[in-house]
Motif scaffolding. Sequence first.
Motif, PDB file in Angstrom:
ATOM      1  N   TYR A 113      -0.413  11.792   1.814  1.00 52.17           N
ATOM      2  CA  TYR A 113      -1.238  12.712   2.423  1.00 52.17           C
ATOM      3  C   TYR A 113      -0.685  13.813   2.659  1.00 52.17           C
ATOM      4  O   TYR A 113       0.477  14.167   2.984  1.00 52.17           O
ATOM      5  CB  TYR A 113      -1.644  11.826   3.768  1.00 52.17           C
ATOM      6  CG  TYR A 113      -2.265  12.692   4.879  1.00 52.17           C
ATOM      7  CD1 TYR A 113      -3.691  12.687   4.519  1.00 52.17           C
ATOM      8  CD2 TYR A 113      -1.869  13.496   5.650  1.00 52.17           C
ATOM      9  CE1 TYR A 113      -4.612  13.502   5.550  1.00 52.17           C
ATOM     10  CE2 TYR A 113      -2.572  14.296   6.559  1.00 52.17           C
ATOM     11  CZ  TYR A 113      -3.902  14.201   6.476  1.00 52.17           C
ATOM     12  OH  TYR A 113      -4.613  14.919   7.383  1.00 52.17           O
ATOM     13  N   VAL A 127       2.180   6.421  -7.750  1.00 53.83           N
ATOM     14  CA  VAL A 127       1.253   7.237  -6.902  1.00 53.83           C
ATOM     15  C   VAL A 127       1.774   8.757  -6.857  1.00 53.83           C
ATOM     16  O   VAL A 127       1.106   9.625  -6.882  1.00 53.83           O
ATOM     17  CB  VAL A 127       1.371   6.764  -5.366  1.00 53.83           C
ATOM     18  CG1 VAL A 127       0.931   7.716  -4.518  1.00 53.83           C
ATOM     19  CG2 VAL A 127       0.524   5.460  -5.351  1.00 53.83           C
ATOM     20  N   VAL A 149      -3.146   0.485  -3.928  1.00 53.88           N
ATOM     21  CA  VAL A 149      -2.893  -0.831  -3.149  1.00 53.88           C
ATOM     22  C   VAL A 149      -2.398  -2.037  -4.169  1.00 53.88           C
ATOM     23  O   VAL A 149      -3.690  -2.163  -4.972  1.00 53.88           O
ATOM     24  CB  VAL A 149      -4.103  -1.061  -2.217  1.00 53.88           C
ATOM     25  CG1 VAL A 149      -3.745  -2.627  -1.621  1.00 53.88           C
ATOM     26  CG2 VAL A 149      -4.072  -0.189  -1.111  1.00 53.88           C
ATOM     27  N   ASN A 176      -3.757  -0.789   4.041  1.00 58.72           N
ATOM     28  CA  ASN A 176      -3.675   0.552   2.948  1.00 58.72           C
ATOM     29  C   ASN A 176      -2.308   1.374   3.345  1.00 58.72           C
ATOM     30  O   ASN A 176      -2.128   1.486   4.549  1.00 58.72           O
ATOM     31  CB  ASN A 176      -4.769   1.383   2.668  1.00 58.72           C
ATOM     32  CG  ASN A 176      -5.206   1.988   3.922  1.00 58.72           C
ATOM     33  OD1 ASN A 176      -4.767   3.115   4.143  1.00 58.72           O
ATOM     34  ND2 ASN A 176      -6.061   1.225   4.802  1.00 58.72           N
ATOM     35  N   GLY A 177      -1.810   2.028   2.293  1.00 61.50           N
ATOM     36  CA  GLY A 177      -0.676   3.004   2.660  1.00 61.50           C
ATOM     37  C   GLY A 177      -1.183   4.482   3.220  1.00 61.50           C
ATOM     38  O   GLY A 177      -0.479   5.053   3.872  1.00 61.50           O
ATOM     39  N   ALA A 178      -2.632   4.627   2.923  1.00 60.57           N
ATOM     40  CA  ALA A 178      -3.168   5.952   3.411  1.00 60.57           C
ATOM     41  C   ALA A 178      -3.093   6.125   4.752  1.00 60.57           C
ATOM     42  O   ALA A 178      -2.767   7.185   5.488  1.00 60.57           O
ATOM     43  CB  ALA A 178      -4.447   6.088   2.928  1.00 60.57           C
ATOM     44  N   GLY A 222       0.850  -1.245  -0.105  1.00 62.56           N
ATOM     45  CA  GLY A 222      -0.017  -0.154  -0.014  1.00 62.56           C
ATOM     46  C   GLY A 222       0.922   1.362  -0.115  1.00 62.56           C
ATOM     47  O   GLY A 222       1.766   1.392   0.798  1.00 62.56           O
ATOM     48  N   ILE A 223       0.683   2.230  -0.907  1.00 56.95           N
ATOM     49  CA  ILE A 223       1.399   3.337  -1.185  1.00 56.95           C
ATOM     50  C   ILE A 223       0.513   4.537  -1.096  1.00 56.95           C
ATOM     51  O   ILE A 223      -0.626   4.429  -1.737  1.00 56.95           O
ATOM     52  CB  ILE A 223       2.096   3.383  -2.497  1.00 56.95           C
ATOM     53  CG1 ILE A 223       3.030   2.177  -2.465  1.00 56.95           C
ATOM     54  CG2 ILE A 223       3.177   4.725  -2.469  1.00 56.95           C
ATOM     55  CD1 ILE A 223       4.429   2.189  -1.320  1.00 56.95           C
ATOM     56  N   ALA A 224       0.665   5.621  -0.338  1.00 54.55           N
ATOM     57  CA  ALA A 224      -0.432   6.589  -0.568  1.00 54.55           C
ATOM     58  C   ALA A 224       0.520   8.098  -0.180  1.00 54.55           C
ATOM     59  O   ALA A 224       1.700   8.007   0.634  1.00 54.55           O
ATOM     60  CB  ALA A 224      -1.372   6.628   0.529  1.00 54.55           C
ATOM     61  N   GLN A 260      -3.646   7.221  -3.832  1.00 56.13           N
ATOM     62  CA  GLN A 260      -3.271   6.073  -3.343  1.00 56.13           C
ATOM     63  C   GLN A 260      -3.189   4.962  -4.119  1.00 56.13           C
ATOM     64  O   GLN A 260      -3.887   4.904  -4.916  1.00 56.13           O
ATOM     65  CB  GLN A 260      -3.941   5.686  -1.874  1.00 56.13           C
ATOM     66  CG  GLN A 260      -5.563   5.567  -1.937  1.00 56.13           C
ATOM     67  CD  GLN A 260      -5.949   4.775  -1.052  1.00 56.13           C
ATOM     68  OE1 GLN A 260      -5.289   4.001  -0.265  1.00 56.13           O
ATOM     69  NE2 GLN A 260      -7.275   5.161  -0.488  1.00 56.13           N
ATOM     70  N   ALA A 276       0.581   6.887   6.002  1.00 52.65           N
ATOM     71  CA  ALA A 276       1.010   8.084   5.493  1.00 52.65           C
ATOM     72  C   ALA A 276       0.320   9.263   6.514  1.00 52.65           C
ATOM     73  O   ALA A 276       0.831   9.999   7.159  1.00 52.65           O
ATOM     74  CB  ALA A 276       0.425   8.563   4.063  1.00 52.65           C
ATOM     75  N   LEU A 303      -5.738  13.197   1.491  1.00 52.73           N
ATOM     76  CA  LEU A 303      -5.138  12.138   0.428  1.00 52.73           C
ATOM     77  C   LEU A 303      -4.901  12.921  -0.643  1.00 52.73           C
ATOM     78  O   LEU A 303      -6.047  13.191  -1.406  1.00 52.73           O
ATOM     79  CB  LEU A 303      -6.170  11.038   0.512  1.00 52.73           C
ATOM     80  CG  LEU A 303      -5.779   9.743   1.389  1.00 52.73           C
ATOM     81  CD1 LEU A 303      -6.756   8.542   0.851  1.00 52.73           C
ATOM     82  CD2 LEU A 303      -4.347   9.330   1.358  1.00 52.73           C
TER      83      LEU A 303
END
Length: 335
Positions: A18, A62, A29, A305-307, A14-16, A27, A310, A24
């Motif tokens: 913020y 992203v 996944v 997830n990345g969010a 997971g990358i995001a 993002q 972040a 956000l």
Amino acid sequence: MRVLGIETSCDETGIAVYEHGRGLLAQAVYSQIALHAEYGGVVPELASRDHIRKTLPLIQQVLAEAGLTRAQLDGVAYTAGPGLIGALLVGAALGRSLAWAWQVPAIGVHHLEGHLLAPLLEDPAPAFPFVALLVSGGHTQLVEVRGIGRYRLLGESLDDAAGEAFDKTAKILGLPYPGGPELARLAERGDPERFRFPRPMTDRPGLEFSFSGLKTFTLNTVQTELPRAADPEQTRADIARAFEEAVVETLVIKCRRALRATGHQRLILAGGVSANQRLRARMNQAITAEGGQTFYPRPALCTDNGAMIAFAGCQRLLAGQNEPLLFTPRARWPL
Ligand code: KG4
Ligand code: ZN
């Protein structure tokens, strides 16, 4: 402050990004479900290798979606634990290295703090204090949240996590991995009146959970009922429904109890199992009937997830925290 979040604790990359005050920016996944499906569960070594392949390209994707260059980032947050150690190491080594190269601070985030704070990414966001029910594949916990970093464990599962029980029960019912959502789908066709499964640990006070007995109860029911069933497909659905009803009602009872015990009005649900529609509907009904309020992140923010990483990392960095070049991912890490 704009923070890149990297989540690699299990089988999702997971990358995001913020941004404080804005929300956000982008993002993505990548789920490894197909990779592990033929083994019926996550294979740690395969998970690590796949994170190595996917993390950097996903970061590039992203950043491009957010229309950002690396020079516009002010920090890097990565999941430092708990989780699979090899998988954690990929995100941690990469996140720490990027931060060093970009000369911005890095912060290792607790995976469960990420889940706990995920509802704050939504509008309306719950105000502090609140009680959080964290129900994932690895954890079932009730936590009192008074602010960022102010967490008190109220109770947790003494054996299997709720998601783990869903997954193991799904396996018993012959459903493919990951079983939670599959079991929920099968349960929709089930008759809730046909079987009644126990609601573990609800007949005594306390906020602890135990789900491994339910799995055994399901196994016994499958072994006695399926061979003599006139309609085995319907029987499987009825068993799935009885299991889901038992887990949902148990979680609802404990959450009501936790709100009463703490005197708080707001309940948030987080973690993969909180994507379960029956759980969301029942919890809502029960809590609003008592004058409380429930908050759920959208399903994509319930699962890994990345969010959430972040966001949690951004809060920590804003509070002035960051870490030296030496880092220590932790497979086990109490909140
Ligand atoms: O939070 P998560 O993505 O990963 C962990 O940190 O564990 O949670 C994954 C868990 C799995 O056990 C999965 O079967 C369960 O959440 N899950 C569900 C549903 N969607 C995901 N369980 C029941 N009903 C669902 N709809
Ligand atoms: Zn998780």
